[in-house]
Design a protein around this motif. Sequence first.
Motif, short mmCIF file in Angstrom:
data_model
loop_
_atom_site.label_atom_id
_atom_site.label_comp_id
_atom_site.label_asym_id
_atom_site.label_seq_id
_atom_site.Cartn_x
_atom_site.Cartn_y
_atom_site.Cartn_z
N ASP A 18 0.83 -1.20 0.00
CA ASP A 18 0.00 0.00 0.00
C ASP A 18 0.87 1.25 0.00
O ASP A 18 0.61 2.21 -0.74
N HIS A 19 1.92 1.28 0.83
CA HIS A 19 2.81 2.45 0.87
C HIS A 19 3.49 2.65 -0.48
O HIS A 19 3.57 3.78 -0.99
N LEU A 20 4.00 1.58 -1.08
CA LEU A 20 4.67 1.71 -2.37
C LEU A 20 3.71 2.19 -3.45
O LEU A 20 4.06 3.01 -4.30
N ARG A 21 2.47 1.69 -3.41
CA ARG A 21 1.50 2.11 -4.42
C ARG A 21 1.24 3.62 -4.34
O ARG A 21 1.23 4.32 -5.36
N VAL A 22 1.05 4.13 -3.12
CA VAL A 22 0.77 5.55 -2.95
C VAL A 22 1.97 6.39 -3.38
O VAL A 22 1.82 7.39 -4.09
N PRO A 228 -7.15 -4.65 -6.16
CA PRO A 228 -6.70 -4.03 -7.42
C PRO A 228 -5.48 -4.74 -7.99
O PRO A 228 -4.61 -5.22 -7.26
N ALA A 229 -5.42 -4.79 -9.31
CA ALA A 229 -4.29 -5.45 -9.97
C ALA A 229 -2.98 -4.80 -9.60
O ALA A 229 -1.92 -5.44 -9.58
N GLY A 230 -3.02 -3.50 -9.27
CA GLY A 230 -1.79 -2.80 -8.93
C GLY A 230 -1.10 -3.34 -7.71
O GLY A 230 0.12 -3.19 -7.55
N GLY A 234 1.80 -3.78 -9.78
CA GLY A 234 2.27 -2.40 -9.79
C GLY A 234 3.76 -2.26 -9.57
O GLY A 234 4.38 -1.29 -10.01
N SER A 235 4.37 -3.22 -8.89
CA SER A 235 5.80 -3.13 -8.58
C SER A 235 6.68 -3.65 -9.71
O SER A 235 7.92 -3.56 -9.61
N LEU A 236 6.11 -4.17 -10.77
CA LEU A 236 6.92 -4.79 -11.81
C LEU A 236 7.66 -3.78 -12.67
O LEU A 236 8.65 -4.12 -13.32
N GLY A 258 -4.88 -0.38 -16.38
CA GLY A 258 -5.87 -1.24 -15.74
C GLY A 258 -5.46 -1.71 -14.37
O GLY A 258 -5.98 -2.74 -13.90
N MET A 259 -4.57 -0.98 -13.69
CA MET A 259 -4.13 -1.42 -12.37
C MET A 259 -5.22 -1.28 -11.31
O MET A 259 -5.06 -1.77 -10.20
N ASP A 260 -6.32 -0.60 -11.65
CA ASP A 260 -7.44 -0.51 -10.71
C ASP A 260 -8.45 -1.63 -10.90
O ASP A 260 -9.43 -1.72 -10.15
N VAL A 261 -8.25 -2.49 -11.89
CA VAL A 261 -9.14 -3.64 -12.09
C VAL A 261 -9.01 -4.57 -10.90
O VAL A 261 -7.89 -4.90 -10.48
#
Length: 719
Positions: A18-22, A228-230, A234-236, A258-261
């Motif tokens: 979650d921290h990395l995504r934000v 979410p797919a992210g 998301g880290s890739l 589409g990372m919010d799918v």
Amino acid sequence: MEALRQELLAVFDAEYRDHLRVVRDILAAGPMDSRAIGEVFRRVHSLKGAARVVERTDIETIAHTLESRLFRLLDAAETVTPEDLAAIGEAMDRIDSCMQDASDGSDDADPFPTPQPVPPAPLSRDDGAESYVQVPVSRLDALVSVMHDVLGASARQERLWAELEDLTAAATRRAGPAGAVAVDPAAELARLTRALSALARERGRIAGQVDRAMLRLDEEVRAVTLVPAGTVFGSLAGMVRQIAREHGTGEVMVRLAGMDVRADRRVMQALRDPVIHLLRNAIVHGQEDPARRQEAGKPAVPVLTLSVRMVGVRLLVSVADDGRGPDLEAIAARAVRQGLMAPDDPPVPETLLALVFAPGFSTRGEADRLSGRGMGLSVVAEAARTLHGSVRMEIGSPWGTVVTMAVPVSQRQRTILMVEVGDMTIGVPGRVIERLVRVRQGDIRVVDGRTYFPLNARRDPQTDAALVPLVPLAAFLGRPDAGLPVHDGAREGQEGALSVVLVAMDGVRCGFAVDQMCEVRILQISDAEAVGLDSALVPGVSWPRGDRPVFVLSPDTLLDRWRKAGATGGHLGGAPGDGPGDSPGGGTAGGNAASRRTPTVLVVDDSITTRTLQKTILQTHGYDVVLATDGVEALSMLHRSSHRIDVIVTDVEMPRMDGFALLDAVRSDPRLSSIPVVLMTSRNEEADIRRGLEGGARAYITKQGFEQGDLLDTIRGVL
């Protein structure tokens, strides 16, 4: 302690993602102002504290170094430079790489391992650790709304029964004494008919409300299990850039779409390694000379695109590059050499592109650390098949290559009884099975044209008290003419007995006869459609043996179909121990024990990992625990909660309202000022400690070198 550690690691895994995504979203948004830097600083600070809790010193060190850089930017109000942005992004990539190495079970794992032709990891954890997901508040609100609808329908049902009882009582009174006619029979019949019709209409409306509520409940519960797919893919982007640099390709641009799918996390996690194989493959096979790229009008930097989208109940994950595209001639030549096609077979592009997923197939002349062994794409195909999906390669438009995996959006693990019905293997969820029985031919009864069997026939053959309806399961699977051997139709090889699965739900029993019982297994159930069967009755399919599907029934739909077919009887009696005389002495255990209240501790921390650790420690030692994520939520709970809070343990660095501000608010409120506050934070500067104690904190604990005994001794001391 090992169980606690595994739980904390699972919580930390969700928190760090979650921290990395934000942080990455903030970086992608463009220029950063002081507010964005402050948010990144808070996230990194929380990540550092959580890493300390789970003893991940590597991540703590990275976060601490970045935190120092961010603090200088905030303190001096400096402009964020491209070098600062690069440092933030690189730190995020390093943290993610550390976590991925740990998930592979090695601290020094090869960052570019050779793909191996093995099936993907199972979709369930077998290490005993729980996994955690973050659920949007809107989803919880939706679940609460659904439950209100269900409770409303229940209340309407109660009123309906009350009205029916009133109607019955009124009809009895109006009939007068036995033998007397108090009213006109025709008029009374008409009145009763109208009243019963009104009640029937109300019952229909209630049934509709319940059906709609249950459908919504099913949808919302499913949605809660989706992420979410992210969170998985998301880290890739950082990983791909690192792979390209190590391989000597240079810089690449990675686009995520589409990372919010939202989909089942286990499904996406099972696709992660295949996606990495595809990205590596794109780096190698999509390489082009810069001059050739410029001549073709392509961007100077190669572009890789990872996209996720939903089509019906299928999750589509695609990896595309803007390289030179598939070499159909080379693929055909390789296929001929491997005997996959004849020299005179027409070179149909779709056929050729399907051959690249065969084990050992590769058009590269030599192998290196990334590709050339012909394993990567076969692993991708095997992963798709394991998830009951498919994979295809296409020529990109206007250039490049696109590989797409299509799999069912959800995989659910269930305990399933596998039975044979005709030529099909059927799965019955274990949660509704009361028992498995063998019904002898002589025990089968026919009452009013319906077939029953007695559960207690062998114990007391003379009683019919436990007669249970008996129907063939085949009758609900497209064979309505299926019958039971009532007297002389015993199945061959079954010693004159039927195999019966006794299903019990909502106080109703029914026995479903099957050809054979096979085994009980924990299966992964996908949403793949069962072709030729009713999708409402068979909503899931499993493939435990690879080539023979198990069609998993919906027990709710099965019993509903049985009821609509006119089934009756089979109501459950009270379970043993339900009666009022089951408790010796008629009292409750511990009824004479002292009713001493358990102290309640309010833990306030924005790190879910830290909250989980403190909650576990405190609950283990007999405290009730209430949790809040920051000062604002904590104050709201203190003002509105029915809990009596005995002590507050709070972090300092938190969003919206930090620990110092919460301490001031508690001390200035006469209703709360008597509650002792303990500050527990990684800020160990003398000025911070003095500020906390002078502000009214009863104790100040630093997280560096944290020992649970310190926390427990402190709480006991302030209570």
